[in-house]
Design a protein around this motif. Structure first.
Motif, PDB file in Angstrom:
ATOM      1  N   GLU A  86      36.947  44.782  38.844  1.00 46.16           N
ATOM      2  CA  GLU A  86      36.504  44.961  40.223  1.00 46.16           C
ATOM      3  C   GLU A  86      37.580  45.581  41.123  1.00 46.16           C
ATOM      4  O   GLU A  86      37.278  46.464  41.930  1.00 46.16           O
ATOM      5  N   PRO A  87      38.850  45.148  41.030  1.00 46.16           N
ATOM      6  CA  PRO A  87      39.882  45.819  41.850  1.00 46.16           C
ATOM      7  C   PRO A  87      40.011  47.309  41.532  1.00 46.16           C
ATOM      8  O   PRO A  87      40.273  48.113  42.434  1.00 46.16           O
ATOM      9  N   LEU A  88      39.801  47.692  40.283  1.00 50.64           N
ATOM     10  CA  LEU A  88      39.874  49.110  39.926  1.00 50.64           C
ATOM     11  C   LEU A  88      38.730  49.883  40.565  1.00 50.64           C
ATOM     12  O   LEU A  88      38.913  50.997  41.072  1.00 50.64           O
ATOM     13  N   VAL A  89      37.540  49.290  40.548  1.00 46.57           N
ATOM     14  CA  VAL A  89      36.383  49.932  41.177  1.00 46.57           C
ATOM     15  C   VAL A  89      36.629  50.128  42.671  1.00 46.57           C
ATOM     16  O   VAL A  89      36.375  51.205  43.222  1.00 46.57           O
ATOM     17  N   ARG A  90      37.176  49.102  43.330  1.00 45.01           N
ATOM     18  CA  ARG A  90      37.418  49.196  44.777  1.00 45.01           C
ATOM     19  C   ARG A  90      38.461  50.260  45.095  1.00 45.01           C
ATOM     20  O   ARG A  90      38.345  50.970  46.111  1.00 45.01           O
ATOM     21  N   ARG A  91      39.481  50.393  44.253  1.00 45.57           N
ATOM     22  CA  ARG A  91      40.490  51.427  44.500  1.00 45.57           C
ATOM     23  C   ARG A  91      39.873  52.817  44.476  1.00 45.57           C
ATOM     24  O   ARG A  91      40.195  53.675  45.305  1.00 45.57           O
ATOM     25  N   LEU A  92      38.981  53.050  43.526  1.00 45.76           N
ATOM     26  CA  LEU A  92      38.361  54.367  43.433  1.00 45.76           C
ATOM     27  C   LEU A  92      37.343  54.592  44.543  1.00 45.76           C
ATOM     28  O   LEU A  92      37.212  55.703  45.063  1.00 45.76           O
ATOM     29  N   GLU A  93      36.615  53.547  44.926  1.00 51.90           N
ATOM     30  CA  GLU A  93      35.589  53.707  45.964  1.00 51.90           C
ATOM     31  C   GLU A  93      36.192  54.026  47.326  1.00 51.90           C
ATOM     32  O   GLU A  93      35.485  54.550  48.193  1.00 51.90           O
ATOM     33  N   ARG A  94      37.474  53.734  47.510  1.00 51.36           N
ATOM     34  CA  ARG A  94      38.118  54.072  48.782  1.00 51.36           C
ATOM     35  C   ARG A  94      38.419  55.556  48.897  1.00 51.36           C
ATOM     36  O   ARG A  94      38.742  56.045  49.983  1.00 51.36           O
ATOM     37  N   HIS A  95      38.314  56.291  47.797  1.00 48.44           N
ATOM     38  CA  HIS A  95      38.555  57.736  47.844  1.00 48.44           C
ATOM     39  C   HIS A  95      37.351  58.414  48.505  1.00 48.44           C
ATOM     40  O   HIS A  95      36.202  58.168  48.119  1.00 48.44           O
ATOM     41  N   PRO A  96      37.569  59.272  49.499  1.00 46.84           N
ATOM     42  CA  PRO A  96      36.429  59.887  50.213  1.00 46.84           C
ATOM     43  C   PRO A  96      35.558  60.777  49.335  1.00 46.84           C
ATOM     44  O   PRO A  96      34.419  61.055  49.698  1.00 46.84           O
ATOM     45  N   GLN A  97      36.086  61.203  48.197  1.00 41.21           N
ATOM     46  CA  GLN A  97      35.306  62.055  47.304  1.00 41.21           C
ATOM     47  C   GLN A  97      34.367  61.243  46.411  1.00 41.21           C
ATOM     48  O   GLN A  97      33.479  61.804  45.769  1.00 41.21           O
ATOM     49  N   VAL A  98      34.538  59.941  46.385  1.00 42.68           N
ATOM     50  CA  VAL A  98      33.813  59.083  45.442  1.00 42.68           C
ATOM     51  C   VAL A  98      32.649  58.390  46.137  1.00 42.68           C
ATOM     52  O   VAL A  98      32.825  57.731  47.161  1.00 42.68           O
ATOM     53  N   ARG A  99      31.470  58.528  45.563  1.00 43.62           N
ATOM     54  CA  ARG A  99      30.284  57.835  46.079  1.00 43.62           C
ATOM     55  C   ARG A  99      30.047  56.518  45.344  1.00 43.62           C
ATOM     56  O   ARG A  99      29.682  55.516  45.965  1.00 43.62           O
ATOM     57  N   ALA A 100      30.205  56.512  44.033  1.00 54.35           N
ATOM     58  CA  ALA A 100      29.978  55.295  43.253  1.00 54.35           C
ATOM     59  C   ALA A 100      30.832  55.352  41.989  1.00 54.35           C
ATOM     60  O   ALA A 100      31.180  56.435  41.502  1.00 54.35           O
ATOM     61  N   VAL A 101      31.163  54.156  41.475  1.00 55.69           N
ATOM     62  CA  VAL A 101      32.001  54.047  40.271  1.00 55.69           C
ATOM     63  C   VAL A 101      31.440  52.958  39.370  1.00 55.69           C
ATOM     64  O   VAL A 101      30.991  51.908  39.841  1.00 55.69           O
ATOM     65  N   GLU A 102      31.464  53.231  38.082  1.00 58.09           N
ATOM     66  CA  GLU A 102      31.139  52.218  37.085  1.00 58.09           C
ATOM     67  C   GLU A 102      32.211  52.276  36.003  1.00 58.09           C
ATOM     68  O   GLU A 102      32.523  53.360  35.495  1.00 58.09           O
TER      69      GLU A 102
END
Length: 243
Positions: A86-102
């Motif tokens: 979950e912390p890894l997902v949140r780090r990526l979701e903070r990037h403005p280019q990212v809409r969703a991560v799995e």
């Protein structure tokens, strides 16, 4: 004899009942272990070198680089694939280019990162050049000078126009690929350019309405007519002005 037979039968029934209770208890204990595995299993497995992180596979990126995704994850080979994701997902979701991560695990030592990007829909003039923006008008960290982007130009960050372009891309991707520019003309009208072909619409135009120009284009091409402009401003009409 009758009494002895009855006693043996009762003992047999009692024995089978004890076995059933033992099996039921074992099944219950196994179920409890399985249900509690997220609490005891991962910490135990995370200590094993066999599950150390060896590689990260990045899927779905178009404008983001895989290297940038891995750097933002901020993990190394000392980590375990059984780490909390979950912390890894949140780090990526903070990037403005990212809409969703799995993020998924592939044992013994690989993380698979599936990224859905906020794709740019237009280029907007900015200081020193152009800025890529998404359908909500958010500037994206994509440099048009470094990344080839064949996108429409919109004179300003007009969210109505940008949402409309996003709808057209989703519903009519071939038509979207032809759009070179969209601008407001007055308060309620838009001027589109499909390559060199001007098209006039109202601001409430839909992707389906824009697709009405296809049969008109085919008919004009059959007649070898040179088109100066196509007008979609009037309900249920397509007006082609020829040269």
């Amino acid at each position: 004899m009758m009494g002895i037979g009855a006693s043996a039968t009762e003992a047999s029934v009692a024995g089978r009942g004890w076995i059933r209770r033992w099996r039921g208890g074992a099944v219950g204990l196994l179920a409890l272990l399985v249900l509690s595995a997220p609490w005891w299993g991962r910490p135990l497995l995370a200590r094993l070198d066999f599950f150390r992180l060896r590689s990260v596979e990045v899927v779905g990126v178009q404008y983001l680089s895989a290297g940038e995704v891995v750097r933002r994850l901020h993990v190394d080979t000392l980590a375990s694939v059984w780490m909390d994701l979950e912390p890894l997902v949140r780090r990526l979701e903070r990037h403005p280019q990212v809409r969703a991560v799995e993020i998924q695990r592939r044992l013994p030592g690989t993380l698979i990162v599936r990224v859905t990007e906020n794709l740019p829909v237009a280029l907007v003039p900015a200081r020193g050049g152009f800025r890529a923006v998404d359908g909500a008008g958010r500037p994206l960290p994509v440099d048009p000078a470094r990344v080839t982007m064949d996108l429409p130009i919109v004179p300003q960050r007009d969210t109505m126009v940008l949402r409309l372009l996003d709808d057209v891309r989703a519903a009519q991707p071939a038509l979207f690929a032809r759009i070179s520019e969209v601008r407001r003309v007055g308060r309620d009208e838009l001027l589109w350019r499909l390559a060199v072909l001007p098209i006039r619409t109202m601001t409430d135009v839909t992707a389906a309405r824009l697709a009405d120009l296809y049969p008109v284009e085919r008919d004009l091409a059959r007649r070898q007519a040179r088109v100066a402009e196509i007008d979609l401003r009037f309900r249920d009409q397509v007006i082609a002005r020829v040269q």
